[in-house]
Design an enzyme around this catalytic site. Structure first.
Site, PDB file in Angstrom:
ATOM      1  N   HIS A  51      -8.304  -1.879  -2.858  1.00 24.00           N
ATOM      2  CA  HIS A  51      -7.864  -3.232  -3.208  1.00 24.00           C
ATOM      3  C   HIS A  51      -8.982  -4.224  -2.871  1.00 24.00           C
ATOM      4  O   HIS A  51      -9.439  -4.301  -1.732  1.00 24.00           O
ATOM      5  CB  HIS A  51      -6.581  -3.603  -2.456  1.00 24.00           C
ATOM      6  CG  HIS A  51      -5.384  -2.864  -2.982  1.00 24.00           C
ATOM      7  ND1 HIS A  51      -4.392  -2.367  -2.185  1.00 24.00           N
ATOM      8  CD2 HIS A  51      -5.056  -2.546  -4.264  1.00 24.00           C
ATOM      9  CE1 HIS A  51      -3.479  -1.769  -2.946  1.00 24.00           C
ATOM     10  NE2 HIS A  51      -3.859  -1.860  -4.210  1.00 24.00           N
ATOM     11  N   GLU A  54      -9.412  -6.724   0.262  1.00 23.22           N
ATOM     12  CA  GLU A  54      -9.237  -6.209   1.616  1.00 23.22           C
ATOM     13  C   GLU A  54     -10.590  -5.943   2.273  1.00 23.22           C
ATOM     14  O   GLU A  54     -10.917  -4.826   2.673  1.00 23.22           O
ATOM     15  CB  GLU A  54      -8.306  -4.990   1.555  1.00 23.22           C
ATOM     16  CG  GLU A  54      -6.921  -5.412   1.035  1.00 23.22           C
ATOM     17  CD  GLU A  54      -6.012  -4.261   0.629  1.00 23.22           C
ATOM     18  OE1 GLU A  54      -6.325  -3.098   0.923  1.00 23.22           O
ATOM     19  OE2 GLU A  54      -4.971  -4.542  -0.017  1.00 23.22           O
ATOM     20  N   ARG A 105      -6.943  -8.462  -6.346  1.00 24.26           N
ATOM     21  CA  ARG A 105      -6.520  -7.170  -5.784  1.00 24.26           C
ATOM     22  C   ARG A 105      -6.932  -5.973  -6.650  1.00 24.26           C
ATOM     23  O   ARG A 105      -7.316  -4.918  -6.140  1.00 24.26           O
ATOM     24  CB  ARG A 105      -4.989  -7.203  -5.655  1.00 24.26           C
ATOM     25  CG  ARG A 105      -4.300  -5.870  -5.404  1.00 24.26           C
ATOM     26  CD  ARG A 105      -2.803  -6.115  -5.356  1.00 24.26           C
ATOM     27  NE  ARG A 105      -1.997  -4.902  -5.397  1.00 24.26           N
ATOM     28  CZ  ARG A 105      -1.546  -4.249  -4.316  1.00 24.26           C
ATOM     29  NH1 ARG A 105      -1.860  -4.668  -3.111  1.00 24.26           N
ATOM     30  NH2 ARG A 105      -0.786  -3.187  -4.447  1.00 24.26           N
ATOM     31  N   HIS A 178      -6.684   0.111   4.115  1.00 24.12           N
ATOM     32  CA  HIS A 178      -6.200  -1.089   3.427  1.00 24.12           C
ATOM     33  C   HIS A 178      -5.994  -2.186   4.464  1.00 24.12           C
ATOM     34  O   HIS A 178      -6.105  -1.968   5.664  1.00 24.12           O
ATOM     35  CB  HIS A 178      -4.858  -0.803   2.733  1.00 24.12           C
ATOM     36  CG  HIS A 178      -4.963   0.007   1.482  1.00 24.12           C
ATOM     37  ND1 HIS A 178      -4.783  -0.517   0.229  1.00 24.12           N
ATOM     38  CD2 HIS A 178      -5.246   1.321   1.299  1.00 24.12           C
ATOM     39  CE1 HIS A 178      -4.938   0.431  -0.684  1.00 24.12           C
ATOM     40  NE2 HIS A 178      -5.216   1.563  -0.069  1.00 24.12           N
ATOM     41  N   GLU A 254      -3.030   0.421   7.224  1.00 24.07           N
ATOM     42  CA  GLU A 254      -3.038  -1.009   6.942  1.00 24.07           C
ATOM     43  C   GLU A 254      -3.583  -1.672   8.193  1.00 24.07           C
ATOM     44  O   GLU A 254      -2.909  -1.710   9.224  1.00 24.07           O
ATOM     45  CB  GLU A 254      -1.620  -1.527   6.655  1.00 24.07           C
ATOM     46  CG  GLU A 254      -0.991  -0.987   5.389  1.00 24.07           C
ATOM     47  CD  GLU A 254      -1.588  -1.581   4.104  1.00 24.07           C
ATOM     48  OE1 GLU A 254      -2.370  -2.551   4.181  1.00 24.07           O
ATOM     49  OE2 GLU A 254      -1.248  -1.056   3.033  1.00 24.07           O
TER      50      GLU A 254
END
Ligand code: 0X9
Ligand code: ZN
Length: 292
Positions: A51, A54, A105, A178, A254
């Site tokens: 993405h 990020e 994104r 991410h 994440e």
């Protein structure tokens, strides 16, 4: 980033090399740093910034690559593996987020279903060929979770899967970075009603990594599947790595937001080192604890 990778690879030429795994839709090379001697050992793959926005994921992975290069010869938990590092998995989107829209994104592909040509890009974490098109995906090109016309329509995703599939026997660990969520996620992403048969082992290692993170800067990560922590999302990279390539230890991290910002994508540069250090601790813990 590519210049840095090239200079690191030449500084550490006995253990490092740089390879392009293919070109993106807009013609950019996707550079994978290989760390390890010529003879292939069991491997760990880590990618970041599938993405585009990020950025902290890329910066963290670059920090980790640097540490791995420095410690490879002296640390047996590191040098029992070959490492494949892809710091920018979606270079077209990344470049666009740098120059035009910080919170972009997706990829930058022109979509056939987008008749007006106003909604480019596919979510490269919905474009993988395992339960493609199921929960948490969209068929609308204007959506941020647009899955694309077909699985692997995105060149960056196709290039990654080709590399991973060719090396699926060697690669034992797949990790995708991410942001943001402060989560260490296990498969499956496509459903919350079933889990892989070896979920206990994957969770055991994830919990050890969670503790390793906590021990560096005191940050508490949650461990679980995307559906239990966040939402179901089919067609993601780690589901494919686990479900199709058969890579046993497949994880999505994440990373965390900054302590005191609203929104966690554009976090201050001062967070790069702390995030790098704690995430490196997690990666080393995984390398230490997996059974290969
Ligand atoms: O939605 C995603 O792709 C990930 N969250 S993010 O905020 N970075 O976009 C979660 C992905 C979890 N993995 C899968 N569902 N496969
Ligand atoms: Zn993401």
């Amino acid at each position: 980033v590519n210049t840095w990778l090239a200079s690191k690879a030449s500084q550490h030429s006995t253990i490092a090399s740089l390879e392009s795994i293919g070109k993106t839709y807009e013609g950019r090379d996707m550079k994978v740093l290989k760390i390890g001697e010529a003879a292939n050992k069991p491997a760990i793959w880590i990618d970041a910034a599938l993405h585009a926005r990020e950025w902290i994921a890329s910066a963290t992975l670059i920090y980790i690559a640097d540490q791995l290069l420095n410690e490879y010869s002296s640390n047996a938990n590191i040098n029992k593996f070959t490492w494949y590092i892809l710091p920018i998995a979606n270079p077209d989107g990344y470049e666009y987020s740098y120059n035009y829209n910080r919170f972009w994104r997706k990829t930058r592909t022109r979509n056939a279903a987008d008749y007006r040509g106003t909604c480019p890009g596919v979510d490269p974490n919905r474009n993988w060929g395992f339960h493609f098109g199921e929960a948490g995906t969209s068929n609308n090109p204007c959506s941020d979770i647009y899955r694309g016309e077909t699985a692997f329509s995105e060149k960056c995703v196709f290039n990654m899967k080709t590399f991973l599939y060719n090396k699926r026997k060697q690669i034992k660990v797949y990790i995708s970075f991410h942001s943001y969520g402060q989560m260490f996620m296990t498969p499956w992403g496509y459903t919350h009603t079933s889990a892989p048969s070896d979920i206990r082992e994957l969770t055991r290692v994830a919990n050890l990594a969670k503790t390793a993170i906590k021990n560096v800067n005191g940050k508490s990560y949650s461990v679980g599947s995307p559906g239990s922590l966040l939402y179901d999302a089919a067609g993601g990279s780690f589901d494919w790595a686990k479900g199709v390539a058969g890579i046993k230890y497949a994880y999505t991290l994440e990373l965390r937001p900054a302590d005191n910002t609203s929104g966690g994508f554009a976090i201050p540069a001062s967070e790069i080192l702390p995030t790098g250090r704690e995430t490196y601790a997690a990666v080393k813990e995984v390398a230490k604890r997996v059974t290969v």
